[in-house]
Structure formats: C-alpha cells, structure tokens
Design a protein around this motif. Structure first.
Motif, PDB file in Angstrom:
ATOM      1  N   ALA A  87       0.842  -1.191   0.000  1.00  0.00           N
ATOM      2  CA  ALA A  87       0.000   0.000   0.000  1.00  0.00           C
ATOM      3  C   ALA A  87       0.878   1.241   0.000  1.00  0.00           C
ATOM      4  CB  ALA A  87      -0.896   0.009   1.233  1.00  0.00           C
ATOM      5  N   LEU A  88       2.103   1.083   0.568  1.00  0.00           N
ATOM      6  CA  LEU A  88       2.962   2.260   0.728  1.00  0.00           C
ATOM      7  C   LEU A  88       4.388   1.944   0.320  1.00  0.00           C
ATOM      8  CD1 LEU A  88       3.055   5.192   1.938  1.00  0.00           C
ATOM      9  CD2 LEU A  88       3.803   4.140   4.074  1.00  0.00           C
ATOM     10  N   GLU A  89       4.972   2.851  -0.423  1.00  0.00           N
ATOM     11  CA  GLU A  89       6.382   2.747  -0.783  1.00  0.00           C
ATOM     12  C   GLU A  89       6.996   4.128  -0.633  1.00  0.00           C
ATOM     13  OE1 GLU A  89       6.577   0.456  -4.533  1.00  0.00           O
ATOM     14  OE2 GLU A  89       8.667   1.171  -4.545  1.00  0.00           O
ATOM     15  N   ILE A  90       8.072   4.192   0.130  1.00  0.00           N
ATOM     16  CA  ILE A  90       8.725   5.473   0.423  1.00  0.00           C
ATOM     17  C   ILE A  90      10.195   5.385   0.020  1.00  0.00           C
ATOM     18  CG2 ILE A  90       9.497   6.961   2.347  1.00  0.00           C
ATOM     19  CD1 ILE A  90       6.595   7.177   2.358  1.00  0.00           C
ATOM     20  N   MET A 178      -1.510   4.051  -1.308  1.00  0.00           N
ATOM     21  CA  MET A 178      -2.865   3.639  -1.643  1.00  0.00           C
ATOM     22  C   MET A 178      -3.827   4.098  -0.544  1.00  0.00           C
ATOM     23  SD  MET A 178      -2.022   2.405  -4.460  1.00  0.00           S
ATOM     24  CE  MET A 178      -3.315   1.527  -5.302  1.00  0.00           C
ATOM     25  N   SER A 179      -5.092   4.211  -0.927  1.00  0.00           N
ATOM     26  CA  SER A 179      -6.101   4.692   0.021  1.00  0.00           C
ATOM     27  C   SER A 179      -6.554   3.583   0.949  1.00  0.00           C
ATOM     28  CB  SER A 179      -7.303   5.234  -0.744  1.00  0.00           C
ATOM     29  OG  SER A 179      -6.877   6.273  -1.589  1.00  0.00           O
ATOM     30  N   ALA A 180      -6.609   2.369   0.417  1.00  0.00           N
ATOM     31  CA  ALA A 180      -7.039   1.231   1.238  1.00  0.00           C
ATOM     32  C   ALA A 180      -6.408  -0.036   0.712  1.00  0.00           C
ATOM     33  CB  ALA A 180      -8.562   1.103   1.222  1.00  0.00           C
ATOM     34  N   GLU A 287       5.831  17.969   6.700  1.00  0.00           N
ATOM     35  CA  GLU A 287       4.626  17.996   5.846  1.00  0.00           C
ATOM     36  C   GLU A 287       3.852  16.680   5.927  1.00  0.00           C
ATOM     37  OE1 GLU A 287       5.941  21.043   2.279  1.00  0.00           O
ATOM     38  OE2 GLU A 287       5.842  18.894   1.858  1.00  0.00           O
ATOM     39  N   SER A 288       2.613  16.766   5.470  1.00  0.00           N
ATOM     40  CA  SER A 288       1.830  15.531   5.386  1.00  0.00           C
ATOM     41  C   SER A 288       1.155  15.449   4.021  1.00  0.00           C
ATOM     42  CB  SER A 288       0.783  15.486   6.501  1.00  0.00           C
ATOM     43  OG  SER A 288      -0.163  16.502   6.293  1.00  0.00           O
ATOM     44  N   PHE A 289       0.820  14.233   3.640  1.00  0.00           N
ATOM     45  CA  PHE A 289       0.134  14.003   2.363  1.00  0.00           C
ATOM     46  C   PHE A 289      -1.114  13.169   2.625  1.00  0.00           C
ATOM     47  CE2 PHE A 289      -0.934  11.395  -1.269  1.00  0.00           C
ATOM     48  CZ  PHE A 289      -1.010  12.348  -2.273  1.00  0.00           C
ATOM     49  N   THR A 290      -2.241  13.620   2.077  1.00  0.00           N
ATOM     50  CA  THR A 290      -3.509  12.910   2.279  1.00  0.00           C
ATOM     51  C   THR A 290      -3.899  12.179   1.005  1.00  0.00           C
ATOM     52  OG1 THR A 290      -4.190  14.642   3.795  1.00  0.00           O
ATOM     53  CG2 THR A 290      -5.936  13.243   2.927  1.00  0.00           C
ATOM     54  N   THR A 291      -4.173  10.895   1.112  1.00  0.00           N
ATOM     55  CA  THR A 291      -4.622  10.146  -0.072  1.00  0.00           C
ATOM     56  C   THR A 291      -6.102  10.437  -0.306  1.00  0.00           C
ATOM     57  OG1 THR A 291      -5.480   8.190   1.090  1.00  0.00           O
ATOM     58  CG2 THR A 291      -3.104   8.211   0.591  1.00  0.00           C
ATOM     59  N   PRO A 292      -6.594  10.186  -1.518  1.00  0.00           N
ATOM     60  CA  PRO A 292      -8.037  10.242  -1.729  1.00  0.00           C
ATOM     61  C   PRO A 292      -8.738   9.202  -0.855  1.00  0.00           C
ATOM     62  CG  PRO A 292      -6.869  10.169  -3.820  1.00  0.00           C
ATOM     63  CD  PRO A 292      -5.854   9.883  -2.751  1.00  0.00           C
ATOM     64  N   GLU A 293     -10.040   9.315  -0.805  1.00  0.00           N
ATOM     65  CA  GLU A 293     -10.826   8.423   0.053  1.00  0.00           C
ATOM     66  C   GLU A 293     -11.290   7.179  -0.722  1.00  0.00           C
ATOM     67  OE1 GLU A 293     -13.601   9.725   3.276  1.00  0.00           O
ATOM     68  OE2 GLU A 293     -15.030   9.570   1.642  1.00  0.00           O
ATOM     69  N   ALA A 294     -11.287   6.050  -0.019  1.00  0.00           N
ATOM     70  CA  ALA A 294     -11.902   4.837  -0.580  1.00  0.00           C
ATOM     71  C   ALA A 294     -13.183   4.579   0.207  1.00  0.00           C
ATOM     72  CB  ALA A 294     -10.962   3.654  -0.447  1.00  0.00           C
ATOM     73  N   VAL A 295     -14.251   4.259  -0.509  1.00  0.00           N
ATOM     74  CA  VAL A 295     -15.526   3.944   0.137  1.00  0.00           C
ATOM     75  C   VAL A 295     -15.749   2.451  -0.035  1.00  0.00           C
ATOM     76  CG1 VAL A 295     -17.993   4.435   0.171  1.00  0.00           C
ATOM     77  CG2 VAL A 295     -16.385   6.240  -0.446  1.00  0.00           C
ATOM     78  N   MET A 296     -16.030   1.772   1.064  1.00  0.00           N
ATOM     79  CA  MET A 296     -16.135   0.312   1.020  1.00  0.00           C
ATOM     80  C   MET A 296     -17.453  -0.165   1.611  1.00  0.00           C
ATOM     81  SD  MET A 296     -12.219  -0.064   2.359  1.00  0.00           S
ATOM     82  CE  MET A 296     -12.463  -1.575   3.221  1.00  0.00           C
ATOM     83  N   THR A 297     -17.968  -1.221   1.055  1.00  0.00           N
ATOM     84  CA  THR A 297     -19.147  -1.831   1.666  1.00  0.00           C
ATOM     85  C   THR A 297     -19.070  -3.336   1.502  1.00  0.00           C
ATOM     86  OG1 THR A 297     -21.556  -1.725   1.865  1.00  0.00           O
ATOM     87  CG2 THR A 297     -20.691  -1.767  -0.355  1.00  0.00           C
ATOM     88  N   TYR A 298     -19.829  -4.000   2.340  1.00  0.00           N
ATOM     89  CA  TYR A 298     -19.944  -5.462   2.235  1.00  0.00           C
ATOM     90  C   TYR A 298     -21.419  -5.822   2.309  1.00  0.00           C
ATOM     91  CZ  TYR A 298     -20.512 -10.209   3.946  1.00  0.00           C
ATOM     92  OH  TYR A 298     -20.945 -11.487   4.101  1.00  0.00           O
ATOM     93  N   SER A 299     -21.839  -6.721   1.436  1.00  0.00           N
ATOM     94  CA  SER A 299     -23.212  -7.216   1.501  1.00  0.00           C
ATOM     95  C   SER A 299     -23.194  -8.727   1.601  1.00  0.00           C
ATOM     96  CB  SER A 299     -23.961  -6.791   0.231  1.00  0.00           C
ATOM     97  OG  SER A 299     -25.016  -7.684  -0.039  1.00  0.00           O
ATOM     98  N   PRO A 300     -23.900  -9.285   2.590  1.00  0.00           N
ATOM     99  CA  PRO A 300     -24.008 -10.743   2.658  1.00  0.00           C
ATOM    100  C   PRO A 300     -25.106 -11.256   1.725  1.00  0.00           C
ATOM    101  CG  PRO A 300     -25.029  -9.735   4.595  1.00  0.00           C
ATOM    102  CD  PRO A 300     -24.557  -8.615   3.739  1.00  0.00           C
ATOM    103  N   ASN A 301     -25.816 -10.320   1.074  1.00  0.00           N
ATOM    104  CA  ASN A 301     -26.971 -10.689   0.238  1.00  0.00           C
ATOM    105  C   ASN A 301     -26.790 -10.322  -1.226  1.00  0.00           C
ATOM    106  OD1 ASN A 301     -28.388 -11.451   2.611  1.00  0.00           O
ATOM    107  ND2 ASN A 301     -28.726  -9.260   3.002  1.00  0.00           N
ATOM    108  N   GLY A 302     -25.588 -10.464  -1.735  1.00  0.00           N
ATOM    109  CA  GLY A 302     -25.369 -10.283  -3.159  1.00  0.00           C
ATOM    110  C   GLY A 302     -25.189  -8.846  -3.602  1.00  0.00           C
ATOM    111  N   LEU A 303     -25.182  -8.708  -4.945  1.00  0.00           N
ATOM    112  CA  LEU A 303     -24.804  -7.434  -5.557  1.00  0.00           C
ATOM    113  C   LEU A 303     -25.834  -6.329  -5.365  1.00  0.00           C
ATOM    114  CD1 LEU A 303     -23.426  -8.969  -8.853  1.00  0.00           C
ATOM    115  CD2 LEU A 303     -22.096  -7.611  -7.229  1.00  0.00           C
ATOM    116  N   GLU A 304     -27.108  -6.712  -5.346  1.00  0.00           N
ATOM    117  CA  GLU A 304     -28.147  -5.683  -5.251  1.00  0.00           C
ATOM    118  C   GLU A 304     -27.988  -4.848  -3.978  1.00  0.00           C
ATOM    119  OE1 GLU A 304     -32.222  -6.579  -6.575  1.00  0.00           O
ATOM    120  OE2 GLU A 304     -32.748  -6.328  -4.479  1.00  0.00           O
ATOM    121  N   GLN A 305     -27.742  -5.525  -2.859  1.00  0.00           N
ATOM    122  CA  GLN A 305     -27.579  -4.805  -1.598  1.00  0.00           C
ATOM    123  C   GLN A 305     -26.298  -3.973  -1.607  1.00  0.00           C
ATOM    124  OE1 GLN A 305     -29.902  -4.727   0.960  1.00  0.00           O
ATOM    125  NE2 GLN A 305     -28.589  -3.021   1.540  1.00  0.00           N
TER     126      GLN A 305
END
Ligand code: GLA
Length: 727
Positions: A87-90, A178-180, A287-305
């Motif tokens: 995720a990170l390389e410096i 990387m963001s996540a 200094e600091s550097f902020t990565t963009p945001e990653a939005v994550m979800t999990y559904s136990p009921n398939g793609l629709e959820q």
C-alpha cells in the motif's frame, strides 16, 4: 458505539449494521483479522493462525517473529519481507525504500473529518458515524501514517484514507500511497469491474480471481472511459440477491489503480488508490500528504444490496446542493438537435417548441462562444459569438424567461484550443513539456490546473457569465486525455506530482464555483462518461452518462453504471430515431422507458418532430415530472442482465414502497422465444398495486412471486409499468 477497542486483546472492531471489520496489533504490526458478516463483541484472536509458511521469505526480527509475506496486514509496506502488492512505498533520504510501520497510538472520535482539498463522503448530524484514527510509525525514518476509518453504521459503509506524515528533518519521496488495502484469507472470489471505451462505457466483466495481479487502472489523467475506479469481489456463486459482495470505490477523478491479487498461499489482497505509475510526491520535513478516500461496503446478500449501499451513500452523503434529493428539471440539450449549427432564431424556435411540450430547461451545448463553428478552435475564449447570438446570452435568456423556461450552457473550462485568444496570450498555460511537441486531441490542449493562476482565470471567465444570474445549469465537459505532463514551475523531482496537483486545482476551483453559485445545477461530462467517478459527484450531482444516446446501447451502459452509481447521477435523454451514433431505429416508448431510469431529458430537435412524437414528448415529460422524485430517491433492482440475455429489465421502488416503476426491453428476437415474465423485487408482499396504464390490480406477492407477463415479439420494443399501491 460502532467502533470498539479492547486493550486486553489489542483489537479494534468496527461494526456496521451488517458487517464487522476487525484488526489486531501484534508485535507492533497492525494485522487485518476479519471483514464480513457481523460479529458479536469478543476476543477474535483465534482468527489469526500462523502457518509458518516461509517459501523463501524472511522471518521478522531474526527468525523469531512471523513471516510478513504470510500474514494479513492492514497497511502493507514495501521493503521488509512482504512481497505482495504494497500500500505504501517510500524513498528515504539515503535512497533506500524501506518503511516498517508499527502501531503507535489511536483515537476514536464522533463524526467524520473532511479530507484536505479532496472530495469525500460527509456526515450529517443525524448520522450514526464514528471515526477511528490509527497512527503507525517507522521509528528509523520517522515517517508516520495515520489510517482513517469512518463507519456509517446504518448505511453499511466504511470509508478509509491515509495521511502520510514526515516527522523527520529530511525530505522523503512517496512512490505509492494507496487509500485502502484489504487482505483476505482466501482467493476464492470472482472479480467484477467495468470496462469500455468512448460511447461504450462501463460494460461489466466478471471472472474468477487467479494467481497473479489483476489491475484496473487509468494513467490517462482522468478516471476514463476504459476502467472505472472501483473493484468488486464476490463469492463465486454470488448473484443479485445472494452471496458475499465486497465493493471498493475511489473518490477520485484522475489516474487510479485498483488491484487484486491471488497469492502463493491462496490468499487475496485488494488495494485501491492513486496510480503509482503516474504519481510521486516529495514530502518535506514536517509535511503531510492525504490520499483520496476509498468507500467500502460489504453485503451478505449479493450485488443488489451492495449497489444499494453505494447508491444511498453517494446520493445522500457525497452529492450536495439543492438538487440532491429532488428530480432534475426536464431539459432539452441542443447538441444532437443542432451540433454547431445554430443561431438565435433557431434557438428561439426550439425554445417555443419546448414551452409547448412541457420542457423546463434548454441547454445550449457547444458552439456559442469564440468563433466555434467546428471543434478546432476557441476553447478558452468564453465570450459569446455575436455572429450566432447577436443579442448575447441575454437575447435567448429573455426569450426563455417569457416562456418560463430556464437556460443551461456548455463549457469545457479545463481546455484550450491552439487557435484561441487565450492560447495566443498564454501559450504556457497548457500542460506541456518545454521543448517537446504538444500533442493535440480533438484539436485541443489541457490547461494546467496545477498552476493557481490558471484556475483563477477559469474561475473569473466562468463567474463573469454565471454572475449574470441567467444560467440555471452548466454542462462541464472534458474531451481528451493528458499527455506530456509537466509543470515547469516545479523542480524536476516534483514532476510526478503534476497530475495529482492538477486534480487538487480542479477540486479547489469546483469548490469555489459550487459555493458561489449554489443555485446552479452542474452536470459533468467527458465525451459522455470519461470521468464518471465519485470524485466529481461531490461537486456535480449528475453526469452525461455516455455520448452514445441509443436506447439499446444505453441498456448495458446504464446497467453497468448502476453497479456503483445511483440513478440520480445518470443523465439519460430521449434521442432521435434513427439514432445518430448507431443508426438503430427504436420506438419512442423504448427510448423513453430507458431514459426514465436517470436524470431525464431530450437530445433531439423538437421542431422536426411529427405531431405524434410531439404528443409523445408532452406525455413523457409529464410522467417524469410526476414520478421523478420517486425515481431519484428510489431503490433500483436489476432484474435481467442485458450483457447476458436478449433483454433487459429493472424496477425502481419508491422509498415507502408504494410505487414501483418497471421496465423491460427486448433486445434480440428469437422466434418462439420463452414465455417471458418479469419477477419484481422490493415490493410490499401484502399490498395491492394498481398498474397505471392498464388499470389492472395485483398483489405485491403476485408481482414478486409470479411476476408480470412480458409478451413481446418485436425487437427493440419495450414495456413500461407503473404500479401504485391501492390505499
Ligand atoms: C462531448 C460531449 C457531448 C457534446 C460535445 C460537444 O463530446 O460528450 O455531449 O457536448 O462534447 O462538443
């Protein structure tokens, strides 16, 4: 409380309504233990069981610790033995590229902090939202990483980003941030993503995860038509309503990478963030550097959820502004009606016709400024072309005012034509490498938004027009990819920062515009859907989904888009038949049925319509006005997949489940085909619904159980049903 820390177990447990996410600190390392169905609150240490699989990889701390290559890590780094995707390389001041992060501290706060200069999901006061911030530190280099996790408990959403902080006295270089990153203890997944090109965006591909790296990415300086910045992992048998579905979306509009790999030990790692092939950042001391945001979800009921979770968060907590929760004005766009060929008289005739048909907003697309009779000049010169509009924008605006119609206008603010006054005055404002040729795409160059003076020019030239108060809607276009990327104002070792700085400039510019002009509806566009991403949705709540306006082609495009993005964000217009891009001849009702699943409008010359089609426009505009709010706020169900079948079907169920709008399109006729019936989802089983056009009544149980017959035998024909609960 959604976030729990157990000191005894050194574990973090983040709970949403349907999932838990668990991490543990062990020997200073932040391990990922679990992400899946919701757990109770207890010690989960047994979930980390070391197998001691070495396979040539070193053990930590002289053979006494574990093997980094075989443990699930929360934010994996390069240089010490984890050979998987980092995720990170410096790059340290001594040139080495080792970073060894260990837990230092954490805090749990209520609410959600914003991300400096970047678009991000936001929380409202009523939301049950908490944020966990874990600080990790490399004690040798003194580089720290703060990992942010915000959970929207009720919405089943987890957002993540990282902040890299240079606490040392020297500069370091970030090669990858990387963001996540998420490690899974199995690689038994299918990978689902979008692929495409201009006018064929966001088709769906699905394949089993294999050993090796699978990367979706863009280094085009835009999220692109080709891949979209998201990644979905499902259990192999998952479908719309069953199985595990994990989704990762990046809130970013530039070059990105989303990667999932199957490893030597049959585990999987998914990462998403800025594309390391197109990114680097010099981080000076302090200094600091902020990565963009990653939005994550999990559904136990398939793609629709999973999709519903993304739709909900993006529509209500990423999109902003007064149009967020309401249907958009029914518009007519001049592009496919006139292309560059219009003048005040022609626009006035179109406007008169719009008023007669119930259209609420007229958009003057490309061609109203400079000397723009074709696409080879004038971008950057945002001054009315008096040859076409002798009375300026006021001329057409005053006419529309009398008719009660609003005015929209097209800009391509980030671009400059070499044949323009702007380019002649400021040839160095475009993205270019001094001394090298400047490649043109559609006869144009990109203004360098990593330069503040360029952003100021764009702001001023647009604000001058927007301040008149005449404009209700802006279509914001972007019609080429980036090449020869540089900024001569920056030193050589900062040239890899330019694309990200460009997007920081763009986001800053957009923030100023949407703040100063809160009543304007902004729609983003990039040759249709070349920048259909969560980053731009923060500023502009809708996108011109594709330059392909053909209803049959749109079925796949809109279906693929719906994996992640809500209907309210998809602009969909009824266009002329035969369609200008494909030549397909389709009935008006099919074009309407397909366009009704988005932010609705027309892309045709209304003065050229037959009386019958004029009546069709009147009728259909009225239907959208009546049901638009319910479509915007409704839940979308994908019922038949146009990628896999000879048809497409879907339904949209209003929030209170009292209305259901269902569509079916036959895309390929095979003689004596099956007896088609469409089973709906999401209705109240015990309610009775009356279908608007036929007047017939059905129970919710019937509509979901048996379904509704779809007896079509003609290709490209369609059926539209509107079911309303009988109270
Ligand atoms: C892009 C857009 C179109 C139209 C043209 C105008 O291609 O996607 O909708 O606005 O530009 O040049």
């Amino acid at each position: 409380m959604a976030i729990h820390y157990s000191k005894e177990c050194a574990q973090f447990q983040i709970d949403a309504k349907s999932f838990s996410y668990v991490m543990q600190v062990k020997d200073g390392f932040l391990l990922h233990l679990y992400w899946g169905e919701k757990l109770d609150l207890r010690d989960h240490a047994y979930m980390f069981w070391e197998q001691g699989r070495a396979a040539f990889s070193p053990r930590m701390e002289n053979c006494r610790g574990f093997i980094l290559d075989d443990v699930p890590l929360e934010y994996p780094c390069w240089g010490r033995g984890d050979m998987r995707t980092p995720a990170l390389e410096i790059i340290n001041p001594d040139g080495s590229n080792i970073i060894d992060l260990r837990y230092e501290s954490h805090e749990i706060i209520d609410g959600k902090p914003g991300l400096k200069g970047l678009p991000a999901v936001y929380a409202e006061e009523s939301d049950k939202v908490q944020t966990l911030i874990i600080t990790l530190l490399d004690k040798i280099s003194n580089v720290a990483v703060k990992l942010y996790y915000t959970v929207f408990e009720d919405k089943d959403i987890l957002t993540r980003h990282a902040e890299i902080v240079n606490r040392s006295a020297d500069s370091v270089y970030i090669n990858r941030a990387m963001s996540a990153s998420v490690d899974f203890d199995s690689m038994h997944f299918d990978v689902i993503s979008n692929y495409g090109t201009h006018a064929r965006e966001r088709h769906i591909q699905r394949s089993p995860l294999k050993y090796g790296r699978f990367t979706l990415s863009s280094r085009r300086g835009a999220s692109s038509h080709v891949h979209n910045p998201f990644l979905i992992l499902t259990s192999p048998t998952a479908d719309e309503t069953s199985g595990d579905a994990y989704g990762f979306v990046l809130v970013y509009s530039g070059s990105f990478a989303a990667e999932v790999s199957g490893t030597q030990f049959h585990t999987a790692r998914a990462v998403i963030g800025l594309n390391p092939e197109e990114f680097g950042w010099k981080l000076d001391a302090g200094e600091s550097f902020t990565t963009p945001e990653a939005v994550m979800t999990y559904s136990p009921n398939g793609l629709e959820q999973m999709s519903a979770n993304f739709h909900n968060i993006f529509r209500t907590r990423l999109c902003r502004g007064k149009y967020r929760d309401v249907r958009r004005p029914v518009l007519l766009n001049s592009w496919e009606a006139c292309y560059f060929n219009f003048n005040e008289d022609r626009l006035k005739k179109i406007a008169d016709c719009c008023a007669d048909l119930g259209i609420e907003l007229l958009v003057i697309d490309d061609g109203w400024f400079g000397k723009r009779d074709t696409d080879n000049c004038s971008l950057g010169d945002w001054v009315v072309d008096r040859r076409k509009l002798p009375n300026g924008i006021e001329g057409i605006y005053n006419h529309l005012q009398k008719l009660g119609i609003k005015l929209g206008i097209w800009f391509e603010p980030e671009m400059v034509s070499p044949d323009s006054d702007l380019y002649r005055a400021h040839p160095d404002w475009c993205i270019h490498v001094p001394g090298r040729p400047r490649s043109e795409g559609r006869h144009q160059l990109i203004l360098n938004l990593s330069k503040p003076e360029v952003c100021d020019y764009i702001y001023d030239s647009l604000a001058k027009i927007l301040k008149t108060g005449m404009i209700a809607y802006v279509k914001w276009d972007y019609n080429r990819n980036m090449t020869e990327i540089a900024n001569e104002q920056l030193p050589p070792d900062r040239q890899r920062e330019v694309t990200h700085r460009y997007y920081l400039g763009l986001y800053g510019l957009l923030e100023r515009l949407v703040t100063d002009f809160p009543d304007i509806l902004f729609e983003s566009c990039s040759g249709g859907g070349g920048r259909y991403d969560a980053g731009l949705l923060y500023y502009m709540p809708q996108v011109w989904t594709s330059d392909n306006s053909d209803a049959i082609e749109r079925l796949r495009i809109q279906y693929g888009t719906s994996l992640v993005y809500p209907l309210s964000t998809m602009s969909a217009h009824v266009s002329a038949s035969p369609n200008h891009q494909t030549g397909h001849v389709t009935p008006f009702n099919t074009r309407f049925t397909v366009a009704l699943t988005g932010s609705f409008g027309y892309e045709l010359d209304p003065t050229a319509l037959s009386d019958e089609d004029k009546e069709n426009v009147r009728r259909t505009a009225a239907i959208y006005k009546e049901y638009g709010d319910r479509i915007v706020n409704g839940t979308y169900h994908r019922l038949r997949d146009p990628h896999m079948e000879d048809c497409a079907a879907w339904c949209i169920v209003s929030e209170d489940k009292s209305t259901c709008i269902a569509g079916y399109v036959l895309t390929h006729v095979r003689n004596y085909g099956p007896n088609e019936r469409i089973r709906l989802r999401g209705l109240k089983k015990d309610a009775v619904y009356r279908e608007k056009f036929s007047g017939k009544e059905y129970s919710g149980a019937q509509l979901c159980g048996y379904g509704i017959p779809a007896p079509l035998s003609l290709e490209y024909h369609s059926l539209l049903w509107i079911f309303e609960e009988v109270k």
